[in-house]
Design a protein around this motif. Structure first.
Motif, PDB file in Angstrom:
ATOM      1  N   PRO A   1      -4.775  11.892   5.310  1.00 15.71           N
ATOM      2  CA  PRO A   1      -5.358  10.570   5.041  1.00 15.71           C
ATOM      3  C   PRO A   1      -5.218   9.627   6.234  1.00 15.71           C
ATOM      4  O   PRO A   1      -4.183   9.607   6.910  1.00 15.71           O
ATOM      5  CB  PRO A   1      -4.544  10.072   3.841  1.00 15.71           C
ATOM      6  CG  PRO A   1      -4.060  11.318   3.174  1.00 15.71           C
ATOM      7  CD  PRO A   1      -3.787  12.291   4.292  1.00 15.71           C
TER       8      PRO A   1
ATOM      9  N   LEU B   1       0.926   5.751  -0.057  1.00 14.54           N
ATOM     10  CA  LEU B   1       0.291   7.054   0.063  1.00 14.54           C
ATOM     11  C   LEU B   1       1.169   8.062  -0.657  1.00 14.54           C
ATOM     12  O   LEU B   1       2.357   8.179  -0.351  1.00 14.54           O
ATOM     13  CB  LEU B   1       0.135   7.437   1.541  1.00 14.54           C
ATOM     14  CG  LEU B   1      -0.363   8.853   1.836  1.00 14.54           C
ATOM     15  CD1 LEU B   1      -1.767   9.081   1.272  1.00 14.54           C
ATOM     16  CD2 LEU B   1      -0.335   9.133   3.345  1.00 14.54           C
TER      17      LEU B   1
ATOM     18  N   THR C   1      -3.138   5.472  -2.546  1.00 13.97           N
ATOM     19  CA  THR C   1      -4.009   6.587  -2.212  1.00 13.97           C
ATOM     20  C   THR C   1      -3.260   7.876  -2.536  1.00 13.97           C
ATOM     21  O   THR C   1      -2.174   8.114  -2.009  1.00 13.97           O
ATOM     22  CB  THR C   1      -4.390   6.578  -0.719  1.00 13.97           C
ATOM     23  OG1 THR C   1      -5.104   5.374  -0.434  1.00 13.97           O
ATOM     24  CG2 THR C   1      -5.251   7.778  -0.371  1.00 13.97           C
TER      25      THR C   1
ATOM     26  N   THR D   1       0.846  -1.190   0.000  1.00 16.71           N
ATOM     27  CA  THR D   1       0.000   0.000   0.000  1.00 16.71           C
ATOM     28  C   THR D   1       0.883   1.241   0.000  1.00 16.71           C
ATOM     29  O   THR D   1       1.926   1.275   0.659  1.00 16.71           O
ATOM     30  CB  THR D   1      -0.920   0.026   1.225  1.00 16.71           C
ATOM     31  OG1 THR D   1      -0.121  -0.055   2.418  1.00 16.71           O
ATOM     32  CG2 THR D   1      -1.899  -1.137   1.183  1.00 16.71           C
TER      33      THR D   1
ATOM     34  N   THR E   1      -6.184   2.618  -7.490  1.00 18.99           N
ATOM     35  CA  THR E   1      -5.945   3.959  -6.974  1.00 18.99           C
ATOM     36  C   THR E   1      -7.195   4.519  -6.304  1.00 18.99           C
ATOM     37  O   THR E   1      -8.315   4.176  -6.667  1.00 18.99           O
ATOM     38  CB  THR E   1      -5.522   4.923  -8.103  1.00 18.99           C
ATOM     39  OG1 THR E   1      -6.543   4.957  -9.109  1.00 18.99           O
ATOM     40  CG2 THR E   1      -4.206   4.487  -8.733  1.00 18.99           C
ATOM     41  N   ALA E   2      -6.973   5.359  -5.300  1.00 20.06           N
ATOM     42  CA  ALA E   2      -8.044   6.117  -4.655  1.00 20.06           C
ATOM     43  C   ALA E   2      -7.535   7.540  -4.479  1.00 20.06           C
ATOM     44  O   ALA E   2      -6.320   7.774  -4.325  1.00 20.06           O
ATOM     45  CB  ALA E   2      -8.403   5.508  -3.300  1.00 20.06           C
ATOM     46  N   TRP E   3      -8.437   8.497  -4.494  1.00 27.43           N
ATOM     47  CA  TRP E   3      -8.043   9.906  -4.488  1.00 27.43           C
ATOM     48  C   TRP E   3      -8.798  10.633  -3.385  1.00 27.43           C
ATOM     49  O   TRP E   3     -10.016  10.535  -3.283  1.00 27.43           O
ATOM     50  CB  TRP E   3      -8.329  10.541  -5.855  1.00 27.43           C
ATOM     51  CG  TRP E   3      -7.751   9.708  -6.964  1.00 27.43           C
ATOM     52  CD1 TRP E   3      -8.410   8.802  -7.753  1.00 27.43           C
ATOM     53  CD2 TRP E   3      -6.385   9.660  -7.365  1.00 27.43           C
ATOM     54  NE1 TRP E   3      -7.538   8.210  -8.627  1.00 27.43           N
ATOM     55  CE2 TRP E   3      -6.280   8.711  -8.416  1.00 27.43           C
ATOM     56  CE3 TRP E   3      -5.232  10.320  -6.967  1.00 27.43           C
ATOM     57  CZ2 TRP E   3      -5.088   8.421  -9.057  1.00 27.43           C
ATOM     58  CZ3 TRP E   3      -4.028  10.032  -7.592  1.00 27.43           C
ATOM     59  CH2 TRP E   3      -3.962   9.093  -8.624  1.00 27.43           C
ATOM     60  N   GLU E   4      -8.063  11.376  -2.555  1.00 30.92           N
ATOM     61  CA  GLU E   4      -8.649  12.096  -1.432  1.00 30.92           C
ATOM     62  C   GLU E   4      -8.172  13.544  -1.430  1.00 30.92           C
ATOM     63  O   GLU E   4      -6.986  13.814  -1.644  1.00 30.92           O
ATOM     64  CB  GLU E   4      -8.263  11.435  -0.104  1.00 30.92           C
ATOM     65  CG  GLU E   4      -8.764  10.002   0.050  1.00 30.92           C
ATOM     66  CD  GLU E   4      -8.428   9.429   1.411  1.00 30.92           C
ATOM     67  OE1 GLU E   4      -7.974  10.205   2.291  1.00 30.92           O
ATOM     68  OE2 GLU E   4      -8.609   8.214   1.599  1.00 30.92           O
TER      69      GLU E   4
END
Length: 211
Positions: free
Chosen positions: A104, A46, A67, A44, A92-95
């Protein structure tokens, strides 16, 4: 995507920066990320200040679940589109975060922060300390920062304080015995001014591993 509760000057600055042009960055991953992370086992990740997503997409293409966090909603929309075009949207994830006021959640095998420097004031030390806390046991913290202005920059456009190799480590005050320094190096690369003047710029890179 996670929205900021209220607009902030930094958010306004970066949103305008992205909104006023079709593309801000090259779309290619940062060289020092590629150099330092190519041999890491995917897990994982970031990506802080992910911008238009080039680093996150590169990591995802190598098997990481990533992320990406940025202050600009426009940048995150472009990052998501880039990931979809590259076939790694599901990895992928987007914050949206104004790092400092929000950050995050979770822990990550790799926390990547490339050039987390800004003409708009923010608490860089607090953000980098939060980045270190987000690294999982056995994970990696990768930081890259400009070490100074380009050699051709005779009049700096704004006041800036650039970190030193030892100074940043001292500011982070990482617990003794919990971290090892894999890389702490200054890298010089060619740099050309908008007018075509050739020169160089130096960057610092730190790769730290948590025990």
């Amino acid at each position: 995507m996670t929205d900021l509760p209220l607009p902030a000057p930094a958010a306004e600055f970066w949103e305008a920066r992205y909104r006023d042009t079709d593309r801000v960055w090259s779309g290619r991953p940062n060289d020092l990320l590629v150099r330092e992370a190519s041999a890491l086992t995917p897990g994982t990740a970031l990506d802080l200040g992910c911008g238009e997503g080039a680093d996150a997409v590169w990591l995802a293409s190598r098997g990481w679940r990533v992320t990406g966090a940025d202050i600009s909603g426009t940048a995150l929309e472009r990052a998501a589109a880039h990931a979809a075009e590259a076939g790694v949207g599901e990895r992928t994830a987007w914050e949206r975060h104004e790092l400092g006021p929000s950050f995050p959640a979770g822990s990550f095998d790799l926390v990547n922060a490339q050039y987390l420097q800004s003409p708009v004031a923010f608490d860089q030390r607090a953000v980098l300390s939060a980045a270190a806390r987000a690294v999982a046991d056995g994970g990696t913290l990768l930081l890259v920062m400009h070490a100074g202005w380009p050699s051709w920059q005779t009049e700096p456009p704004f006041d800036a304080v650039f970190p030193t190799l030892d100074g940043l480590l001292a500011e982070l005050a990482l617990p003794d015995g919990e971290w090892s320094v894999v890389t702490a190096e200054t890298v010089r690369r060619p740099s050309v001014s908008p007018e075509g003047t050739e020169g160089f710029r130096e960057d610092h890179v730190w790769r730290l591993r948590r025990a």
